[in-house]
Write a protein that holds these residues in place. Structure first.
Motif, PDB file in Angstrom:
ATOM      1  N   GLU A  28      30.940  -2.283  33.284  1.00 21.17           N
ATOM      2  CA  GLU A  28      32.407  -2.216  33.418  1.00 21.17           C
ATOM      3  C   GLU A  28      33.022  -3.603  33.222  1.00 21.17           C
ATOM      4  O   GLU A  28      33.948  -3.786  32.441  1.00 21.17           O
ATOM      5  CB  GLU A  28      32.799  -1.663  34.803  1.00 21.17           C
ATOM      6  CG  GLU A  28      32.621  -0.166  34.966  1.00 21.17           C
ATOM      7  CD  GLU A  28      31.163   0.251  35.092  1.00 21.17           C
ATOM      8  OE1 GLU A  28      30.310  -0.609  35.395  1.00 21.17           O
ATOM      9  OE2 GLU A  28      30.866   1.441  34.864  1.00 21.17           O
ATOM     10  N   GLN A  29      32.500  -4.600  33.960  1.00 17.20           N
ATOM     11  CA  GLN A  29      33.041  -5.963  33.817  1.00 17.20           C
ATOM     12  C   GLN A  29      32.735  -6.512  32.416  1.00 17.20           C
ATOM     13  O   GLN A  29      33.558  -7.183  31.813  1.00 17.20           O
ATOM     14  CB  GLN A  29      32.459  -6.894  34.892  1.00 17.20           C
ATOM     15  CG  GLN A  29      32.966  -6.605  36.296  1.00 17.20           C
ATOM     16  CD  GLN A  29      34.463  -6.844  36.460  1.00 17.20           C
ATOM     17  OE1 GLN A  29      35.021  -7.762  35.879  1.00 17.20           O
ATOM     18  NE2 GLN A  29      35.115  -6.012  37.249  1.00 17.20           N
ATOM     19  N   GLY A  30      31.539  -6.170  31.923  1.00 14.88           N
ATOM     20  CA  GLY A  30      31.154  -6.644  30.585  1.00 14.88           C
ATOM     21  C   GLY A  30      32.089  -6.121  29.507  1.00 14.88           C
ATOM     22  O   GLY A  30      32.331  -6.790  28.497  1.00 14.88           O
ATOM     23  N   ALA A  31      32.648  -4.929  29.729  1.00 16.42           N
ATOM     24  CA  ALA A  31      33.569  -4.343  28.745  1.00 16.42           C
ATOM     25  C   ALA A  31      34.837  -5.174  28.604  1.00 16.42           C
ATOM     26  O   ALA A  31      35.572  -5.049  27.628  1.00 16.42           O
ATOM     27  CB  ALA A  31      33.925  -2.917  29.168  1.00 16.42           C
ATOM     28  N   MET A  32      35.094  -6.029  29.594  1.00 15.67           N
ATOM     29  CA  MET A  32      36.344  -6.818  29.589  1.00 15.67           C
ATOM     30  C   MET A  32      36.056  -8.306  29.487  1.00 15.67           C
ATOM     31  O   MET A  32      36.893  -9.121  29.862  1.00 15.67           O
ATOM     32  CB  MET A  32      37.128  -6.513  30.872  1.00 15.67           C
ATOM     33  CG  MET A  32      37.525  -5.055  30.959  1.00 15.67           C
ATOM     34  SD  MET A  32      38.280  -4.640  32.526  1.00 15.67           S
ATOM     35  CE  MET A  32      36.854  -4.584  33.584  1.00 15.67           C
ATOM     36  N   MET A  33      34.873  -8.676  28.981  1.00 15.77           N
ATOM     37  CA  MET A  33      34.467 -10.090  29.001  1.00 15.77           C
ATOM     38  C   MET A  33      35.000 -10.900  27.821  1.00 15.77           C
ATOM     39  O   MET A  33      35.224 -12.104  27.933  1.00 15.77           O
ATOM     40  CB  MET A  33      32.934 -10.172  29.023  1.00 15.77           C
ATOM     41  CG  MET A  33      32.420 -11.574  29.242  1.00 15.77           C
ATOM     42  SD  MET A  33      30.627 -11.639  29.378  1.00 15.77           S
ATOM     43  CE  MET A  33      30.154 -11.725  27.665  1.00 15.77           C
ATOM     44  N   LEU A  34      35.212 -10.239  26.680  1.00 10.20           N
ATOM     45  CA  LEU A  34      35.452 -11.027  25.466  1.00 10.20           C
ATOM     46  C   LEU A  34      36.913 -11.426  25.248  1.00 10.20           C
ATOM     47  O   LEU A  34      37.199 -12.212  24.351  1.00 10.20           O
ATOM     48  CB  LEU A  34      34.943 -10.263  24.230  1.00 10.20           C
ATOM     49  CG  LEU A  34      33.427 -10.025  24.185  1.00 10.20           C
ATOM     50  CD1 LEU A  34      33.039  -9.329  22.893  1.00 10.20           C
ATOM     51  CD2 LEU A  34      32.660 -11.338  24.321  1.00 10.20           C
ATOM     52  N   VAL A  35      37.839 -10.866  26.012  1.00  7.91           N
ATOM     53  CA  VAL A  35      39.253 -11.198  25.769  1.00  7.91           C
ATOM     54  C   VAL A  35      39.801 -12.080  26.905  1.00  7.91           C
ATOM     55  O   VAL A  35      39.976 -13.284  26.724  1.00  7.91           O
ATOM     56  CB  VAL A  35      40.100  -9.924  25.563  1.00  7.91           C
ATOM     57  CG1 VAL A  35      41.563 -10.288  25.377  1.00  7.91           C
ATOM     58  CG2 VAL A  35      39.607  -9.160  24.327  1.00  7.91           C
TER      59      VAL A  35
END
Ligand SMILES: NC(=O)c1ccc[n+]([C@@H]2O[C@H](COP(=O)([O-])OP(=O)(O)OC[C@H]3O[C@@H](n4cnc5c(N)ncnc54)[C@H](OP(=O)(O)O)[C@@H]3O)[C@@H](O)[C@H]2O)c1
Length: 337
Positions: free
Chosen positions: A127-134
């Motif tokens: 879940e957190q990884g899904a929001m890591m790149l922005v």
């Protein structure tokens, strides 16, 4: 093509938009196959970000239709095309973004270039990884901007955003004064409760004078502006001589308004920030150490609060909720295991 585990299905569910600004529908489409240098990711989750809303209008990025939206997410690499980078990622849990002009993360599978994935260590959840790149990368980039520009303090608006909250935690832990601007009293209270020292409501009487006083007292010469419109003129006016206004979004939807006097007489400057461009201007070693430092802070300063999760089929409901409650936390589309 090399495959990890069982075979890849022929068909999958993906959200599709058939024209700029058009509705989204969950459709059955072919699962793409990765070409040289590409990977196929079985998607786990993807957030709804302001950039996704902009993408859906059709005015933000050039895309061909029908389009699968979604500009970041997480999943597992289940197939890889030719090339060492792609093969190295096979079987990895990754944070990922779509290829330039390609279909996005709001689907059961996404094909992208191996360069657009970052392996996730065990301690970072899907879940957190899904929001890591922005947002985490942008918050960390802003910390570099303040230090490299030798700014003593900075200002950020739309400060109750996920990104704004990351910046509050990072600046608090590193002792850099941050002046936060929100537009609702409930957000002002929430940011103070999480430890923000300076929070102003842009709709309060006396806002301009108070902002100018604090900016001058702290010598806040880096102004991060996600709103644009008339707020940009107010920010530039309040900032000390020689300040830089860094436009990084246009949440108001309005053009940036600036009084030339601020630029001509008071030597203030306007610049733009886009994470992709900023990263592109950096060398490989910097990028590697940058992504490692982002991963290190993902479970604390750079964590995103998830307010609600929805399935792909509930995307329209998810987007409607997000538009009305942006400061509440991130909306996540839960796609697969
Ligand atoms: N340039 C880049 O590379 C880059 C990278 C990452 C993020 N960004 C930008 O950074 C911003 C924050 O992203 P996020 O994902 O953290 O956002 P988020 O968590 O979804 O929150 C959005 C925030 O914007 C506020 N907002 C919306 N419209 C506004 C307006 N017209 N005036 C003032 N505030 C407004 C909302 O406050 P309310 O509750 O008051 O509506 C909310 O706090 C976005 O604009 C995003 O596009 C840019």
């Amino acid at each position: 093509m090399k495959i990890k585990g069982n075979s890849i299905p022929q068909k999958m569910t993906a959200l599709r938009q058939h024209e700029p600004g058009g509705p989204l529908s969950a459709e059955e489409v072919d699962v793409p196959r990765p070409g040289p240098g590409e990977v196929l990711i079985k998607m786990h989750a993807a957030p709804v970000n302001p950039s996704d809303l902009a993408l859906l209008t059709g005015a933000y990025l050039k895309r061909s239709y029908p389009l699968t939206p979604g500009l970041e997410g997480s999943g597992t690499v289940v197939a890889a095309g030719k090339g060492i980078m792609a093969r190295l990622r096979l079987g990895s849990r990754v944070a990922c973004s779509p290829p330039h002009e390609g279909d996005g993360t709001w689907a059961a599978y996404m094909r992208t270039t191996a360069m657009n994935v970052a392996p996730l260590p065990k301690k970072i959840s899907g879940e957190q990884g899904a929001m890591m790149l922005v947002n985490p990368m942008t918050a960390m980039a802003f910390m570099h901007l303040v230090k490299e520009g030798k700014h003593r303090a900075m200002v950020n608006n739309a400060a109750a955003s996920s990104l704004g909250k990351m910046l509050i935690r990072l600046t608090n832990s590193q002792g850099i004064p941050l002046i936060n601007i929100v537009r609702k009293d409930q957000e002002l209270k929430a940011l103070k409760e999480m430890g923000a020292a300076y929070v102003l409501n842009s709709t309060s009487p006396g806002f301009k004078e108070e902002l100018s006083e604090i900016c001058h007292r702290l010598n806040a010469t880096l102004i991060l502006d996600a709103v644009g419109g008339n707020q940009s003129a107010i920010l530039l006016d309040a900032a000390p001589r020689g300040s830089t206004l860094m436009a990084y979004a246009r949440l108001s939807g309005d053009p940036l308004i600036v009084q030339p006097h601020a630029l001509i007489v008071n030597e203030k400057r306007i610049a733009g920030f886009q994470l992709g461009n900023w990263l592109q201007s950096r060398g490989l070693l910097f990028k590697l150490s940058f992504i490692n430092s982002v991963k290190k802070h993902m479970s604390a300063e750079l964590a995103s609060h998830i307010s609600r999760s929805y399935s792909l089929e509930q995307a329209e409901e998810a987007i409607a909720h997000y538009r009305a409650h942006m400061s509440e936390g991130k909306i996540l589309l839960k796609i697969g295991s």
